[in-house]
Design a protein around this motif. Structure first.
Motif, PDB file in Angstrom:
ATOM      1  N   VAL A   1      60.123  39.092 -11.296  1.00 56.06           N
ATOM      2  CA  VAL A   1      59.861  40.211 -10.128  1.00 56.06           C
ATOM      3  C   VAL A   1      59.400  40.345  -8.899  1.00 56.06           C
ATOM      4  CG1 VAL A   1      60.667  43.155 -10.188  1.00 56.06           C
ATOM      5  CG2 VAL A   1      61.548  41.399 -12.310  1.00 56.06           C
ATOM      6  N   ALA A   2      59.254  40.479  -7.998  1.00 58.87           N
ATOM      7  CA  ALA A   2      58.582  40.158  -7.282  1.00 58.87           C
ATOM      8  C   ALA A   2      59.227  41.773  -6.238  1.00 58.87           C
ATOM      9  CB  ALA A   2      58.236  39.169  -6.157  1.00 58.87           C
ATOM     10  N   GLN A   3      58.141  42.361  -5.986  1.00 60.83           N
ATOM     11  CA  GLN A   3      58.104  43.899  -5.573  1.00 60.83           C
ATOM     12  C   GLN A   3      56.906  44.403  -5.515  1.00 60.83           C
ATOM     13  OE1 GLN A   3      59.614  45.253  -3.415  1.00 60.83           O
ATOM     14  NE2 GLN A   3      58.540  47.499  -3.760  1.00 60.83           N
ATOM     15  N   PRO A   4      55.444  45.193  -4.704  1.00 62.03           N
ATOM     16  CA  PRO A   4      54.818  46.040  -5.536  1.00 62.03           C
ATOM     17  C   PRO A   4      54.750  47.382  -5.471  1.00 62.03           C
ATOM     18  CG  PRO A   4      55.749  46.215  -2.847  1.00 62.03           C
ATOM     19  CD  PRO A   4      56.141  45.470  -3.182  1.00 62.03           C
ATOM     20  N   PRO A   5      54.415  47.525  -6.461  1.00 64.33           N
ATOM     21  CA  PRO A   5      53.681  49.298  -6.957  1.00 64.33           C
ATOM     22  C   PRO A   5      53.916  50.294  -6.363  1.00 64.33           C
ATOM     23  CG  PRO A   5      52.200  47.708  -7.836  1.00 64.33           C
ATOM     24  CD  PRO A   5      52.989  46.908  -6.878  1.00 64.33           C
ATOM     25  N   ALA A   6      53.973  51.585  -6.923  1.00 61.79           N
ATOM     26  CA  ALA A   6      53.058  52.526  -5.898  1.00 61.79           C
ATOM     27  C   ALA A   6      52.511  54.036  -7.534  1.00 61.79           C
ATOM     28  CB  ALA A   6      54.353  52.849  -4.991  1.00 61.79           C
ATOM     29  N   SER A   7      52.186  54.474  -6.954  1.00 61.00           N
ATOM     30  CA  SER A   7      51.714  55.551  -7.219  1.00 61.00           C
ATOM     31  C   SER A   7      52.779  56.893  -6.933  1.00 61.00           C
ATOM     32  CB  SER A   7      50.165  55.798  -7.722  1.00 61.00           C
ATOM     33  OG  SER A   7      49.733  57.221  -8.730  1.00 61.00           O
ATOM     34  N   THR A   8      53.166  57.273  -8.099  1.00 64.13           N
ATOM     35  CA  THR A   8      54.094  58.515  -7.312  1.00 64.13           C
ATOM     36  C   THR A   8      54.128  59.905  -8.215  1.00 64.13           C
ATOM     37  OG1 THR A   8      55.748  56.540  -7.437  1.00 64.13           O
ATOM     38  CG2 THR A   8      56.760  58.996  -7.203  1.00 64.13           C
ATOM     39  N   PRO A   9      53.059  60.291  -7.462  1.00 64.70           N
ATOM     40  CA  PRO A   9      53.516  61.846  -7.535  1.00 64.70           C
ATOM     41  C   PRO A   9      54.629  62.338  -7.789  1.00 64.70           C
ATOM     42  CG  PRO A   9      51.802  61.781  -5.588  1.00 64.70           C
ATOM     43  CD  PRO A   9      53.174  60.669  -6.396  1.00 64.70           C
TER      44      PRO A   9
ATOM     45  N   LEU B   1      48.062  44.530  -6.923  1.00 62.15           N
ATOM     46  CA  LEU B   1      46.647  45.612  -7.456  1.00 62.15           C
ATOM     47  C   LEU B   1      45.902  46.419  -7.000  1.00 62.15           C
ATOM     48  CD1 LEU B   1      47.803  45.370 -11.519  1.00 62.15           C
ATOM     49  CD2 LEU B   1      49.419  46.936 -10.015  1.00 62.15           C
ATOM     50  N   SER B   2      45.449  47.290  -7.149  1.00 60.96           N
ATOM     51  CA  SER B   2      44.116  47.526  -6.276  1.00 60.96           C
ATOM     52  C   SER B   2      43.125  48.243  -7.523  1.00 60.96           C
ATOM     53  CB  SER B   2      43.732  49.149  -5.547  1.00 60.96           C
ATOM     54  OG  SER B   2      43.034  49.528  -5.379  1.00 60.96           O
ATOM     55  N   ASN B   3      41.524  47.517  -6.861  1.00 58.58           N
ATOM     56  CA  ASN B   3      40.802  47.860  -8.030  1.00 58.58           C
ATOM     57  C   ASN B   3      39.903  49.637  -8.244  1.00 58.58           C
ATOM     58  OD1 ASN B   3      39.594  45.418  -9.170  1.00 58.58           O
ATOM     59  ND2 ASN B   3      38.753  45.526  -7.067  1.00 58.58           N
ATOM     60  N   ASP B   4      41.117  50.485  -6.975  1.00 56.77           N
ATOM     61  CA  ASP B   4      40.896  51.671  -7.456  1.00 56.77           C
ATOM     62  C   ASP B   4      41.782  51.985  -8.899  1.00 56.77           C
ATOM     63  OD1 ASP B   4      43.719  52.175  -7.299  1.00 56.77           O
ATOM     64  OD2 ASP B   4      43.246  52.742  -5.334  1.00 56.77           O
ATOM     65  N   VAL B   5      41.757  54.026  -9.369  1.00 58.59           N
ATOM     66  CA  VAL B   5      41.214  53.876 -11.231  1.00 58.59           C
ATOM     67  C   VAL B   5      43.186  54.058 -10.972  1.00 58.59           C
ATOM     68  CG1 VAL B   5      41.419  56.282  -9.601  1.00 58.59           C
ATOM     69  CG2 VAL B   5      41.084  56.207 -12.008  1.00 58.59           C
ATOM     70  N   PHE B   6      43.968  53.900 -10.324  1.00 60.88           N
ATOM     71  CA  PHE B   6      45.182  54.103  -9.749  1.00 60.88           C
ATOM     72  C   PHE B   6      45.528  52.516 -10.128  1.00 60.88           C
ATOM     73  CE2 PHE B   6      44.387  57.442  -7.555  1.00 60.88           C
ATOM     74  CZ  PHE B   6      44.749  58.611  -8.186  1.00 60.88           C
TER      75      PHE B   6
END
Length: 301
Positions: free
Chosen positions: A3-11, A49-54
């Motif tokens: 599966v190719a697609q960016p994730p996101a953090s969703t509040p 994927l970012s290196n940040d906490v999320f």
């Protein structure tokens, strides 16, 4: 499967982000990948994927779902955010500028394409400012390794101020696909009628393809083409469930059909039943498809 697609953090907020909010890992491709894992088919997942906490939390979550890391890449940019306000018009706000939104194929991903039978792509990745080059590269690699291609149009009007540009890309990508998913809104953005005749225009003249078009609570239609000729069609009325949260319904629909298709199911009625059951199970709870939703899915299907 890949599966190719960016994730996101969703509040997800029940009013104001300043009041109460719950953070969920989301994004169309991430939802499909996680749903496949819950169905017992954890796929490779191509994303940055970012290196940040999320980003670290997302990586941990993918590991817990047994999603292999073969197509994951690391970015120094921040994790993108998408906020959903549950108002009548279902307002979404996205903060993706200068974030790691998108995906890139690792240089050593050749072995992954030798290991998979299906590649699933999302229209939210194919904008030039996101991952268009990576999408085209993934299609090329899939074709070289005889990997079938699945594509969800996932049209976002905010991404495509020029719908003709979107329509041309949809036409080019759809010509390579064994499976195509679209909502009625996606088809209209791309210039197709959400009807069997409109679906036929989406398929290449010599295409052997299955197409599924969803209509929210009104179910779906599906059509199967062989060498460009319509050989079967099916309409599913959907399921009557109380909607808690519409987010992720289409992604669960895709995942249920992808899982069955990879397992050899080709009957349009069976596939449509599975897809609609998964979509209904997803909307019956808050957030994208979760492990507890599988029980609802099994009861419906």
């Amino acid at each position: 499967m890949g599966v190719a697609q960016p994730p996101a953090s969703t509040p997800n907020s029940n009013g104001s982000l300043l009041n109460t909010a719950e953070n969920r890992n989301g994004g169309t491709g991430a939802n499909v990948a996680k749903s496949l894992a819950i169905f017992g088919r954890p796929p490779y997942f191509a994303t940055k994927l970012s290196n940040d906490v999320f980003g670290q939390a997302i990586r941990t979550h993918l590991t817990q779902l047994d999603i292999p890391p073969g197509l994951l890449t690391t970015s120094e940019k921040n994790t993108p955010f998408i906020a959903y306000t549950p108002t009548q018009d279902r307002q979404w706000d996205a903060w993706i500028a200068n974030s790691c939104f998108g995906f890139a194929l690792p240089d050593d991903s050749k072995s992954v394409f030798e290991d998979i039978s299906m590649l699933h792509l999302s229209g939210t990745s194919m904008h030039p400012a996101v991952s268009q080059d990576a999408v085209l590269e993934a299609i090329d690699r899939a074709k070289k390794h005889d990997v079938a291609i699945s594509f969800d149009l996932n049209g976002r009007p905010s991404q495509w101020p020029n719908p003709d540009e979107y329509a041309q890309l949809v036409e080019n990508i759809a010509a390579n696909c064994s499976l195509i998913f679209a909502s009625h809104d996606d088809l209209e953005l791309a210039g197709y009628d959400p009807t069997y005749d409109g679906i036929k225009e989406l398929v290449s003249p010599d295409g052997t393809t299955m197409v599924f078009c969803t209509f929210s609570e009104d179910g779906s239609i599906a059509a199967q083409f062989e060498d460009g000729v319509l050989i079967s069609k099916h309409k599913h009325a959907g399921y009557d469930v109380e909607v808690a949260d519409p987010a992720g319904a289409g992604d669960a629909f895709d995942a249920a059909i992808l899982r069955a298709y990879v397992d050899g199911v080709r009957d349009l009625a069976d596939l449509s039943q599975l897809g609609n059951a998964a979509g209904a199970a997803a909307v019956a709870s808050v957030g994208p498809f979760r492990r507890p939703d599988r029980l609802t899915f099994e009861e419906l299907s």
